[in-house]
Design an enzyme around this catalytic site. Structure first.
Site, PDB file in Angstrom:
ATOM      1  N   LEU A 259      10.412  49.341  -4.656  1.00 23.27           N
ATOM      2  CA  LEU A 259      10.924  50.044  -3.480  1.00 23.27           C
ATOM      3  C   LEU A 259      11.552  49.083  -2.478  1.00 23.27           C
ATOM      4  O   LEU A 259      12.462  49.463  -1.745  1.00 23.27           O
ATOM      5  CB  LEU A 259       9.813  50.870  -2.825  1.00 23.27           C
ATOM      6  CG  LEU A 259       9.445  52.173  -3.551  1.00 23.27           C
ATOM      7  CD1 LEU A 259       8.250  52.833  -2.889  1.00 23.27           C
ATOM      8  CD2 LEU A 259      10.621  53.138  -3.594  1.00 23.27           C
ATOM      9  N   ARG A 263      15.127  49.843  -1.062  1.00 26.03           N
ATOM     10  CA  ARG A 263      15.420  50.006   0.373  1.00 26.03           C
ATOM     11  C   ARG A 263      16.676  49.262   0.783  1.00 26.03           C
ATOM     12  O   ARG A 263      17.555  49.817   1.453  1.00 26.03           O
ATOM     13  CB  ARG A 263      14.208  49.532   1.186  1.00 26.03           C
ATOM     14  CG  ARG A 263      13.078  50.526   1.179  1.00 26.03           C
ATOM     15  CD  ARG A 263      11.768  49.970   1.690  1.00 26.03           C
ATOM     16  NE  ARG A 263      10.741  51.004   1.576  1.00 26.03           N
ATOM     17  CZ  ARG A 263       9.455  50.768   1.422  1.00 26.03           C
ATOM     18  NH1 ARG A 263       9.005  49.530   1.359  1.00 26.03           N
ATOM     19  NH2 ARG A 263       8.594  51.767   1.331  1.00 26.03           N
ATOM     20  N   PHE A 401      14.526  59.132   1.620  1.00 22.82           N
ATOM     21  CA  PHE A 401      14.479  58.306   0.397  1.00 22.82           C
ATOM     22  C   PHE A 401      13.798  56.961   0.647  1.00 22.82           C
ATOM     23  O   PHE A 401      13.910  56.390   1.731  1.00 22.82           O
ATOM     24  CB  PHE A 401      15.915  57.984  -0.045  1.00 22.82           C
ATOM     25  CG  PHE A 401      16.497  58.916  -1.083  1.00 22.82           C
ATOM     26  CD1 PHE A 401      15.721  59.752  -1.842  1.00 22.82           C
ATOM     27  CD2 PHE A 401      17.864  58.918  -1.297  1.00 22.82           C
ATOM     28  CE1 PHE A 401      16.277  60.588  -2.797  1.00 22.82           C
ATOM     29  CE2 PHE A 401      18.444  59.747  -2.259  1.00 22.82           C
ATOM     30  CZ  PHE A 401      17.641  60.580  -3.002  1.00 22.82           C
ATOM     31  N   GLU A 402      13.176  56.434  -0.416  1.00 20.41           N
ATOM     32  CA  GLU A 402      12.629  55.066  -0.428  1.00 20.41           C
ATOM     33  C   GLU A 402      11.652  54.814   0.728  1.00 20.41           C
ATOM     34  O   GLU A 402      11.604  53.737   1.303  1.00 20.41           O
ATOM     35  CB  GLU A 402      13.768  54.027  -0.365  1.00 20.41           C
ATOM     36  CG  GLU A 402      14.920  54.261  -1.317  1.00 20.41           C
ATOM     37  CD  GLU A 402      14.548  54.111  -2.781  1.00 20.41           C
ATOM     38  OE1 GLU A 402      13.368  53.840  -3.078  1.00 20.41           O
ATOM     39  OE2 GLU A 402      15.424  54.279  -3.643  1.00 20.41           O
ATOM     40  N   GLY A 403      10.875  55.825   1.055  1.00 21.75           N
ATOM     41  CA  GLY A 403       9.972  55.726   2.196  1.00 21.75           C
ATOM     42  C   GLY A 403      10.689  56.209   3.441  1.00 21.75           C
ATOM     43  O   GLY A 403      11.795  55.755   3.744  1.00 21.75           O
TER      44      GLY A 403
END
Length: 592
Positions: A259, A263, A401-403
């Site tokens: 991740l 990011r 997305f992505e956290g």
């Protein structure tokens, strides 16, 4: 080899512009790769956006096949597996260029990033030999199965289970995953599950043909409608024991590290998407006539164009600075004898703070740009027949997305503090020095009026503001700070703004060194615009944070310090925006 930089240390050190990479330094081969990506979008993606959004059967896989034939899926894959073995910043450039491709960009990024990299970085030789060449060519498409109905940001709470069969030959996986990008056509799934009653996840390489893999129909989404997004169910899916990825209970670590890459790549994709929207907005402002004039003549429109360009220029400066830092860290680790796969992961992990910053700032800049793009188009901006409709809807997912951006803001501060506790970053010494400075008498020495002197002094003071507030919050709240999310997000806003502002200053310093001051007038204006806004953001976030935890004389003293640290030399920001907009309008495109 360039000077090695530690991740996160930008907040306590000064960086020489000679030690950073800027986009203007990409070489001819890298620019040719970028041009290949742009040509592919023009020929294959943009003419078919409506068909893509309707999820026309077989269209997205066929586009992925064509991208594979051009080598766009293999840029960062080692040559031994059929790739080109390019460095991290080159892969960032590809993500940037493809980022304008709406749903196609999502499909490609999911395949080349979170779908492929877990195997490349954590797989054993047999796994890499079997899967990576086919993923690099596009023969097999990949997806990533982490999120569950009750396990989103809290990924390690997933309920999907894996149990070893009686023969000890296969893990039997049962569970449900949701929001799985590329789910509808993927051949390979990276699946996270807990073996028996393990506390932490493990990761598995699951082939669709193993059986026991079913899925719901395509999700109906607000945006990225052409991206295949399915719920995936594993019902007694038998996975050979040899397809356990890395070690048992190492799945959460795999997810976190992959991740980090996702990011910063998302930030890069947002830059490319922002650039495309900005081009369209500039074109439209030069064509649309109101009151007998092109709307690009009006100050309100010029304000928007200049702000859009400035913010994208700033986040682009930060993204490629961090990308090169990752490359430099990788080179240093390889020189020290580390395994290639481990070095790839360690170098990205080292800059996890910067990856989170670029994800947050990149996605929020894109959201700002598409929103202003709609406004510049006016009534046509709200029409589904105009390009802003798709851009506006597609942008919104990037803050999730992505956290989520909230989670990433919390991570920025958390990771910095954890590194300080481990002794990797000495935050306490400079924070203590800043606290002592609050009691000192102001220095009225003659101002340095050389180019960049005022900006560098302002930047230094903004770092002091961040250290003062973070240090005071740690000291006052101690073990309860982790629960004070509003304060942590205030601090993250200061830290992230400082990183992006510093990256912008360093880029412009290097450009002036390369081309001369006169040739960089527009970039100098954007640098000063962004820094002024960073000062204002720091002042507001700092005041909110201090008012939340400090009181009495301590509060008054720190508020006074904050005012001192956010003093800035007067600057006519309106005229600067006018000059930036004028260049954009005359070029009829984003020209920085």
């Amino acid at each position: 080899m360039k000077k090695s930089t530690k991740g996160g240390e930008f907040i306590i050190t000064e960086t020489d512009f000679k030690d950073v990479f800027i986009p203007e330094e990409f070489d001819e081969e890298q620019l040719m790769i970028k041009k290949t990506c742009e040509d592919f979008l023009e020929a294959e993606v943009f003419p078919n956006l409506d068909r893509i959004d309707k999820l026309e059967e077989g269209l997205m896989p066929s586009l992925m096949d064509k991208a594979g034939e051009l080598g766009l899926l293999a840029v960062s894959i080692p040559e031994e597996y059929g790739g080109f073995g390019k460095n991290f910043n080159t892969s960032m450039l590809v993500t940037d260029a493809i980022g304008a491709g709406h749903s196609f960009a999502v499909a490609l990024s999911a395949h080349t990033g979170i779908g492929t990299l877990p195997i490349l970085y954590y797989g054993n030789k047999e796994q890499k030999d079997k899967y990576i060449p086919k993923l690099a060519s596009g023969e097999w498409k990949a997806s990533y199965c982490l999120t569950e109905p009750n396990a989103g940001s809290d990924a390690n709470s997933g309920k999907t289970k894996a149990v070893l069969n009686a023969e000890g030959t296969h893990y039997i996986i049962n569970g449900q995953k949701m929001w799985i990008t590329n789910g509808g056509f993927a051949d390979i799934f990276i699946v996270f599950a807990k073996i028996d009653s393990d506390k932490n996840l493990s990761a598995f390489i699951v082939e669709k043909d193993f059986g026991g893999v079913t899925m719901n129909p395509e999700e109906h989404k607000m945006g990225i409608k052409g991206s295949s997004t399915r719920q995936v169910f594993f019902n007694d899916c038998a996975v050979p024991v040899g397809n356990l990825l890395s070690e048992r209970e190492n799945g959460f670590k795999i997810a976190v590290n992959i991740l980090n890459i996702g990011r910063i790549k998302l930030g890069a994709a947002a830059i490319g998407s922002s650039r495309k929207v900005l081009d369209q907005a500039i074109n439209y402002s030069n064509e649309r006539v109101q009151f007998g004039l092109n709307i690009s003549k009006f100050g309100a429109i010029r304000y928007k164009l200049a702000e859009m360009a400035t913010r994208n220029f700033a986040v682009e400066s930060a993204a490629y600075r961090a990308g090169q830092n990752i490359d430099d860290a990788y080179d240093a680790l390889i020189a020290g004898g580390m395994d290639v796969g481990k070095a790839k992961l360690k170098s990205t992990e080292q800059f996890a703070v910067e990856c989170a910053i670029i994800k947050v700032w990149g996605s929020e800049v894109l959201d700002y740009i598409v929103d202003e793009g709609v406004q510049i188009y006016g009534g046509m901006g709200y029409s589904a027949d105009a390009p802003m409709d798709r851009a506006y809807r597609d942008s919104r997912i990037n803050r999730i997305f992505e956290g989520t951006n909230e989670i990433n803001r919390l991570l920025i501060v958390d990771m910095l503090l954890k590194r300080a506790l481990k002794g990797e970053l000495d935050l306490m010494t400079p924070a203590t020095a800043v606290a002592g400075e609050l009691m000192s008498i102001l220095d009225f020495a003659d101002e340095d009026d050389s180019l960049f002197a005022a900006e560098l002094k302002t930047l230094k003071n903004l770092k002091k503001a961040g250290l003062m507030i973070a240090g005071a919050a740690v000291q006052k709240l101690m073990m309860t700070l982790s629960k004070e999310q509003e304060i942590l997000m205030n601090i993250a806003d200061i830290i992230g703004s400082v990183y992006v502002a510093e990256s912008t200053i360093l880029r412009v310093q290097k450009l002036v060194d390369m081309r001369g001051e006169e040739a960089c007038a527009g970039q100098l204006d954007m640098m000063r615009i962004y820094l002024q806004e960073c000062v204002d953001k720091t002042a507001l976030a700092g005041k909110e944070a201090l008012n939340s935890f400090a009181e009495g004389d301590d509060l008054n003293m720190m508020l006074m310090g904050l005012r001192r640290f956010t003093k800035v030399k007067p600057f006519n920001i309106k005229d600067a925006r006018q000059r930036v907009a004028k260049q954009l309008i005359e070029a009829n495109k984003y020209c920085y």
